[in-house]
Structure formats: structure tokens, C-alpha cells
Design an enzyme around this catalytic site. Structure first.
Site, short mmCIF file in Angstrom:
data_model
loop_
_atom_site.label_atom_id
_atom_site.label_comp_id
_atom_site.label_asym_id
_atom_site.label_seq_id
_atom_site.Cartn_x
_atom_site.Cartn_y
_atom_site.Cartn_z
N HIS A 17 54.60 27.56 43.76
CA HIS A 17 53.45 26.67 43.56
C HIS A 17 53.97 25.23 43.60
CE1 HIS A 17 51.55 30.34 41.98
NE2 HIS A 17 50.41 29.72 42.15
N ARG B 134 51.83 22.79 43.57
CA ARG B 134 50.75 22.10 42.85
C ARG B 134 50.06 21.02 43.67
NH1 ARG B 134 50.16 26.08 39.28
NH2 ARG B 134 51.83 26.23 37.75
N HIS C 129 47.85 40.31 44.13
CA HIS C 129 48.34 40.25 42.75
C HIS C 129 47.55 41.30 41.98
CE1 HIS C 129 50.58 36.38 42.94
NE2 HIS C 129 49.84 36.24 44.01
N ASP D 107 58.73 32.90 42.04
CA ASP D 107 57.43 32.84 41.38
C ASP D 107 57.33 31.52 40.60
OD1 ASP D 107 54.93 33.62 40.56
OD2 ASP D 107 55.66 34.74 38.83
N HIS E 299 54.86 23.24 35.39
CA HIS E 299 53.76 22.74 34.55
C HIS E 299 54.14 21.41 33.92
CE1 HIS E 299 50.88 25.98 34.59
NE2 HIS E 299 51.82 26.88 34.36
#
Lengths: 326, 425
Positions: free
Chosen positions: B63, B65, B180, B306, B310
Site C-alpha cells: 500500500h 497510500r 482476500h 503486505d 500508517h
């Protein structure tokens, strides 16, 4: 850090009270002993002792509660502390302020202790990890995780009636899965040496692997109550029926409601406890709730003594707050 | 640019390389994995002492983002982190803002990446519009724009009819679906594995059936529709069995595991450690062991980071409120290579699951040191010890569950398209 290590200082003394798990017998016993010394205070004409004079206690209730908040407030006032009641459900966190910001704001007002109730398991532990070194945190209930002062007032109530913990048979009845009270009671009972702890509920209210906490599971109330000395009832939330965990209140009462008839299989001197508020006719019959085996109202007044003891101890105001080693 | 890598230990399962060798790169491609081509003069000589030279890692889930969550991380910050772990290609899930459900978003991602010239990005397109689980996306247009597959990421497709049609439609355009597996209802409010620890901590649990029922449901529809499917982030032992059975039946399925799940379990959540709030949840140790076994036997094709960076606020809250995911790019290579020393993996197996298999799952010409292949590779020194320090991570996400862990081995060079993209000092 696990909740039970973060709550002790380097000498093994309580500096926060977050969970009964992991504490030693000496610490729990000294809480109970210390609470005994306060049990008389409430009956005196002048109900105050000056142990926390000049200290400020903030009640941070992220979840509404009348009973627990009131007893904490009374306990703090009887210790001569100043008390701030902050109902966060209607306060700053709803305006977008983060939990951390709220805490730091309150710290800047020089609060010495936070009494925290929060809907998320681990919230009190999180807050204890955030506050300054000289600020103490007492868990007044976090999610399904722990409600240690409730468990201790239950232990206090049990000890007043049946002082020999090791010989006791104790049954906890009801919604174990969602109950912080049940978890804190189970830990406390194990630590105090009770060897026969039973949990009684339909399968949908028993969490996975509960046996690992040191209890036996029963799905039949009469079987589970056989010869018990103590029955700790739990409150059933109505939403369990809405969420397809139970079919109806009526069936629950028929199978798991505590009635006079069912009480007969227990010891004749059994005591019946309930953390309140009671759902009469759902988990307990009125005759039992108000009957001679019920100690429910005693629990409420014991709650003040226990909370006074715990508050004084974590603040280091108790004569001997030492818990020794684990 | 011409690069000569000498005296390395070349590892390439496709070329059956696992031993000392030299590598020569010119104009973005590998020109020789052996003898120095006649008259080869290098602009850059990398003289090694037996360090591993491997095809670049193809990470099946990063990710970045971007677009939409630039306060957490950006394509610039995360490709810079990726090259530090030897990742030369990465697959990016479509849960951006806006959702990657139109060619325009795919183009935006490609443009932002192009300016940086680091790790290559292969976006996944959304399987349903806005990931709403109801309306199909324009799969053909997404494929033309460069999507290597379609996924609904963590948003459930509750309606099985929609799921069936989405699979059928993707199959018609030869686009693999990335699943998923999680049953929305069984997950309920769960935030961690349902078991001993969730019971003790009083955290709502996610039963393993949330995953296995979702896998079973998808497998039957895969059988019916003929879609090629990749199962993302298996978390439990029973799931490995289900994938093994499906492969035995000859279904066109592959699977991966996140690196965290090979090292961490529900026990790491104890103490309400929000850095270990992952999705799917970390499960029991027997699950971790079954995942390792599945990876070794090849039932699980690939291991990926994965990576989910954050911002600090996302984790500085009580456990149940923390956003799931860990920042893992920079530990992917060392933790994967560590399986050789600690779990009896062969070097070749590690490289296969990091590089070769993921490249074939998304159908790109990567994961090989073959002559003529694009020169995407990295050099790994398994004698370099270092300690993870969250604050020192290159990723914008400092949310690592591995803070303070000792790593045995480090990526020292990463080359993308024949150009140095990272060199450790």
C-alpha cells in the site's frame, strides 16, 4: 508491556489498577484488608479521611455509568480528594480531539489520577501508557476486558461471609463472553486460591478456550450450581437477543434464570451476588434478588470501601502499599 | 549504463543458478550471467565477496497510500523504502482514494511513479466500482491501462451472484482476481484471532471459519467460472489445506502469505499491542507453522510484505480502534532469507517465493537472471547484522511490529531496469 506489568512500579507496588490478572495473593489480600479499615468510615458522622487531601481525581467516563461513577466519586471525596467528573461521551473527543489530546489537557490541569471507563478493551492500559510518571490510572471497566474494582468488591463481599477462599466453590452465571466482570472475578478467585470455579451459560455466551483461565464450563444451571458456596450472577444485555446470540429473554430465564428452586441445589448458606443493575425476571427472580441469600446491596456499600482502598494504595497513601514479588 | 557484478553468489531458480558467478548488465538488460562478454567495459563495477545476487523481489502487496492517503505515505516514500529491501516490482491494491476503478487513477499512479524511477508499480484494479461489492468495473479498460489483476481488497462482496459475475467477467479478459478471503458476517466486530488470547483480553475475536468459509465459497465459484484466482494473505492452517486440495484438483489458484504471519502470532497481541493489529489477524502458533510448511511445500506460492504504512495516530489508540496493518517493506528480505538459517528453507525456495512465483502470478517478465531479461535485481549480504528501529525506517509508516528486532542480513544494492536504485553505505 502486558497490563499486569505496567500497573506495578519497580518495587512491585501498584501504581495503576488495570486488571486483577497477574497480581499476587498478597496484593489482593492487602487491598481487601485495607478496605476493611474504610468499611466503617461510611457509617460515621464525619465520613472523611484526609489521605488524598489536595489531590485531584478525574473521572473519565467514555461510557455512561451512574453506579460505578457515583461510588468512585464518593470514594474520592471520602478520601478528601477534589473530583472532576468528565463525561467524555458528550465532550471533546466528539469534537474531533484525540484521546491523547484530552489526556494531555487534563494532565496540564494537574490531575493526579484518572478513573477510566471505556467501551474498548485495553483502553485503560493504553491510557496508563500515555500519562506522565506521577499520574495514576484506575480501570473502572474497559470493554470486555477487566473491571478490577468490581471484582475486588465481590471478593470483599465473599470474604466477609466466607473467609476461607481455598475451600470455596464459586459459580459465575450468565454472559461470560461479553463480561469484564467475569474475567476480573475469574483472575481474582484463582489468585486467592479458589480451586473450584465454574462458569455457567449457553454455549453462545461462553468465549473460546475459557478453560485456559482456570474454570470449568457448564451449560446446565442445576448441574453447575451443585453445592456451590457463592453464585455470581452477571447482567444480560438486551442486545444479545437482537444479535442472534440468544432466542428470547423468556427461554434464557427458563434455562439460566436464578430461582428459589434452583438455589436449593447450592449450599444452604450460599450467597448470591450481582454487579447490578439487575434484570429481574431475566437473569434472576425477584424473590432471590431480594431474598435472604442475596448480598447485592452489601456489594454496593463495599464498593465504596474497595475504591477508597485502591485509590489510596495506587497514590502511595496507604500505610503499606507493598505487594511484594510475583 | 553498463554494470558488472563480480564474485557474487547468483541465485535464480528459473536458470538453475545457485552458486558463484558474475553478472553483466547493459542498457537495462542482463547480458550475461556467467562469462564476461567480449569487450565489456563497465560504468559501475560491483565487486562482491560471495554475497547473494538475486532477481528483484516482486512484492504482491504494497500500500503506497497514494492517491488519497498521503498523510500516511506516498509513492515517493514507499518506493524509496521498497528498494532498500530489494523490491523492484510491487503490486498495489486498489483501495486508494479515489478507488483504482478507472484507467484515470491507474495513469495517475504510473505518472507519479515514473518521475521517481525506483520500484516498478503494478496496480490492481477494483473488482467492483468504488469497492461497493455491487457493480462491476470496466475490466477491459483497467487491463488496457496496466492493471495486472482485480481485487475488492477488504471490502466484502456479500452478494454471491455479484461474486460469480465478477469472476466470470474477469475470466473473459484473462485477468486474475486477487481474493482476500473473509466472511463479512463471521468477522463481525472481530479485531483479533478468536482463541485463548482474545478470551483473556476480552477482545472480539475473528474465528478461523471467517477465512475458510470465504475460501470455500470462492473455490466453488472459481471451479464454475474458470477464473484464475490468487488468494491473498492466508492466515490459518485449515486454509493451507483447502488451497492444497484445490491445487490437487487442478483449479487455477495460487496463494501468498504476508511475512508477519511467518514470525508473529496471537501471542504478540498480548498487552494490547496495536502494532500487531493486522488484517487478517495473527493466529495461533500451529497456524504459523502450517503456513511455513505450506510455503516450503509450494502450496503457498509467494511471500509478500503486505506493507501497510500508517501515520502515528492510526495506532496511538486503544487496540480495537487501531487501524490494521504493519509497515514491513524493509524487513521483508532479511526475514525471508532468515528462513534458510532458522527453518531449513533452501535459498532457491526463498528466491522462488519472493521473486519468481510472484512474477508469474502477475504475468510480468521479472524474477529471473536470464540473459535478455530486464536487469531488476538486488544483492543481499547475509553477514550484515542490524537492528530495526522504527524511527529509522525509510517508509513513512513507522508502524513496525519488529521494532528492536535483530536482523541477520541486509540488502546492499538494488538495481531497477539496469540502473542503481539503492546502495547501502
Amino acid at each position: 508491556m502486558t497490563p499486569h506489568t505496567i500497573q506495578l512500579d519497580q518495587h512491585g507496588r501498584l501504581k495503576h489498577f488495570l486488571t486483577t490478572e497477574g497480581l499476587n495473593r498478597q496484593t489482593l489480600t492487602s487491598i481487601l484488608d485495607y478496605a476493611e479499615s474504610f468499611a466503617g468510615v461510611s457509617g460515621r458522622a464525619v465520613k472523611k479521611v484526609p489521605l488524598l487531601r489536595g489531590k485531584t481525581v478525574a473521572n473519565l467516563f467514555f461510557e455512561s455509568s451512574t453506579r460505578t461513577r457515583t461510588t468512585f466519586e464518593l470514594a474520592a471525596k471520602r478520601l478528601s480528594a477534589d473530583v472532576l467528573n468528565i463525561n467524555i461521551a458528550t465532550s471533546a473527543t466528539n469534537k474531533g480531539e484525540t484521546l491523547q489530546d484530552t489526556l494531555h489537557t487534563l494532565e496540564a490541569m494537574h490531575c493526579d489520577m484518572f478513573v477510566v471507563r471505556h467501551g474498548n478493551s485495553g483502553a485503560a492500559h493504553f491510557i496508563a501508557g500515555q500519562v506522565a510518571e506521577n499520574v495514576h490510572v484506575i480501570n473502572a471497566g474497559d470493554g470486555r476486558h477487566a473491571h478490577p474494582t468490581q471484582a475486588m468488591l465481590d471478593m470483599f463481599t465473599i470474604r466477609r461471609h466466607k473467609p476461607d477462599f481455598e475451600s470455596l466453590r464459586v459459580a459465575i452465571v450468565g454472559d461470560i463472553a461479553h463480561s469484564r466482570v467475569a474475567r476480573s472475578e475469574i483472575h481474582a478467585l484463582n489468585i486467592l486460591g479458589v480451586s473450584d470455579i465454574r462458569v455457567i451459560a449457553p454455549k453462545t455466551l461462553i468465549p473460546d478456550n475459557i478453560e485456559s483461565l482456570g474454570v470449568r464450563v457448564f451449560h446446565d444451571l442445576t448441574e453447575g450450581l451443585q453445592d456451590v458456596d457463592v453464585i455470581a450472577m452477571l447482567r444480560l444485555q438486551r442486545e444479545r437477543i437482537k444479535n442472534a446470540v440468544l432466542p428470547s429473554e423468556e427461554e434464557y430465564f427458563r434455562c439460566f434464570g436464578l430461582t428459589g428452586t434452583r438455589l436449593r441445589v447450592a449450599k444452604p448458606d450460599v450467597i448470591v451476588m450481582h454487579p447490578g443493575p439487575i434484570n429481574r425476571g431475566i437473569e434472576i427472580d425477584s424473590q432471590v434478588a431480594d431474598g435472604d441469600r442475596s448480598v447485592i446491596l452489601q456489594q454496593v456499600s463495599h464498593g465504596i470501601a474497595i475504591r477508597m482502598a485502591v485509590m489510596a494504595m495506587v497514590m502511595g497513601a496507604a500505610p503499606d502499599s507493598s505487594g511484594g514479588d510475583n | 549504463m553498463r554494470i558488472a557484478v563480480s564474485n557474487g553468489h547468483l541465485v535464480c531458480p528459473g536458470q538453475r543458478l545457485d552458486g558463484p558467478g558474475n553478472l553483466y548488465i547493459a542498457d537495462g538488460r542482463i547480458v550475461s550471467a556467467g562469462a564476461r562478454p567480449d569487450g565489456f567495459t563497465a560504468d559501475l563495477e560491483i565487486a562482491l565477496d560471495g554475497q547473494y545476487v538475486c532477481p528483484g523481489i516482486v512484492d504482491l502487496s504494497v500500500h503506497t497510500r497514494e492517491p488519497g492517503f498521503e498523510h500516511k505515505a506516498t509513492i515517493a516514500s514507499e518506493t524509496a523504502a521498497a528498494v532498500r529491501s530489494g523490491v523492484t516490482s510491487m503490486v498495489c491494491p486498489p483501495d486508494t482514494r479515489p478507488v483504482t476503478d478507472t484507467p484515470a487513477v491507474v495513469e495517475l499512479i504510473h505518472q507519479r511513479r515514473q518521475r521517481l524511477d525506483k520500484t516498478r508499480i503494478y496496480p490492481l484494479g477494483a473488482l467492483t466500482k468504488g469497492l461497493d461489492g455491487q457493480q462491476l468495473t470496466e475490466a477491459a479498460a483497467l487491463k488496457r491501462a496496466g492493471c495486472v489483476g482485480l481485487s475488492n481488497v477488504d471490502k466484502p462482496i456479500v452478494d454471491t451472484e455479484v461474486l460469480r459475475r465478477a469472476f466470470e467477467y474477469a475470466a473473459g479478459f484473462d485477468l486474475p482476481v486477487f481474493i482476500h478471503p473473509e466472511d463479512h458476517y463471521l468477522k463481525n466486530q472481530g479485531v483479533m484471532h478468536e482463541g485463548k488470547i482474545s478470551t483473556r483480553l476480552g477482545l472480539p475475536g475473528i474465528p478461523e471459519t471467517a477465512e475458510t468459509i470465504a475460501i470455500s465459497r470462492s473455490l466453488l465459484l472459481i471451479e464454475q467460472t474458470g477464473v484464475t484466482a490468487h488468494f491473498c494473505r492466508l492466515s490459518c492452517a485449515r486454509s493451507v489445506e483447502l488451497i492444497a486440495m484445490a491445487k490437487q484438483q487442478g483449479l487455477p489458484v495460487t496463494a501468498d502469505v504476508g511475512i508477519c504471519y511467518l514470525y508473529l502470532t496471537e501471542l504478540n497481541v498480548d498487552g494490547f499491542n496495536s502494532q500487531c493489529r493486522l488484517w487478517p489477524p495473527l493466529r495461533a502458533d500451529r497456524d504459523r507453522l502450517a503456513l511455513l510448511e505450506g510455503l516450503m511445500s509450494g502450496v503457498i506460492d509467494a511471500v509478500c510484505s503486505d506493507h501497510q504504512p500508517h501515520d502515528e495516530d492510526a495506532k496511538a489508540v486503544p487496540f480495537s480502534r487501531a487501524e490494521p496493518g504493519a509497515s514491513t517493506l524493509e524487513v521483508l528480505a532479511p526475514l525471508a532469507f532468515n528462513l534458510v538459517a532458522t527453518r531449513g528453507f533452501k535459498l532457491e525456495q526463498v528466491v522462488r517465493s519472493l521473486c519468481t512465483r510472484p512474477a508469474s502470478i502477475i504475468g510480468i517478465a521479472a524474477g529471473t537472471l536470464a540473459e535478455g531479461a530486464p536487469a531488476d535485481l538486488f544483492i543481499f549480504d547475509d553477514n550484515r547484522q542490524w537492528t530495526v528501529a522504527a524511527e529509522q525506517l525509510a517508509s513513512a509508516g513507522k508502524n513496525t511490529p519488529f521494532d528492536d528486532w535483530e536482523m541477520n542480513g541486509k540488502v546492499t544494492h538494488t538495481i531497477v531496469g539496469g540502473k542503481p536504485a539503492y546502495q547501502d553505505n
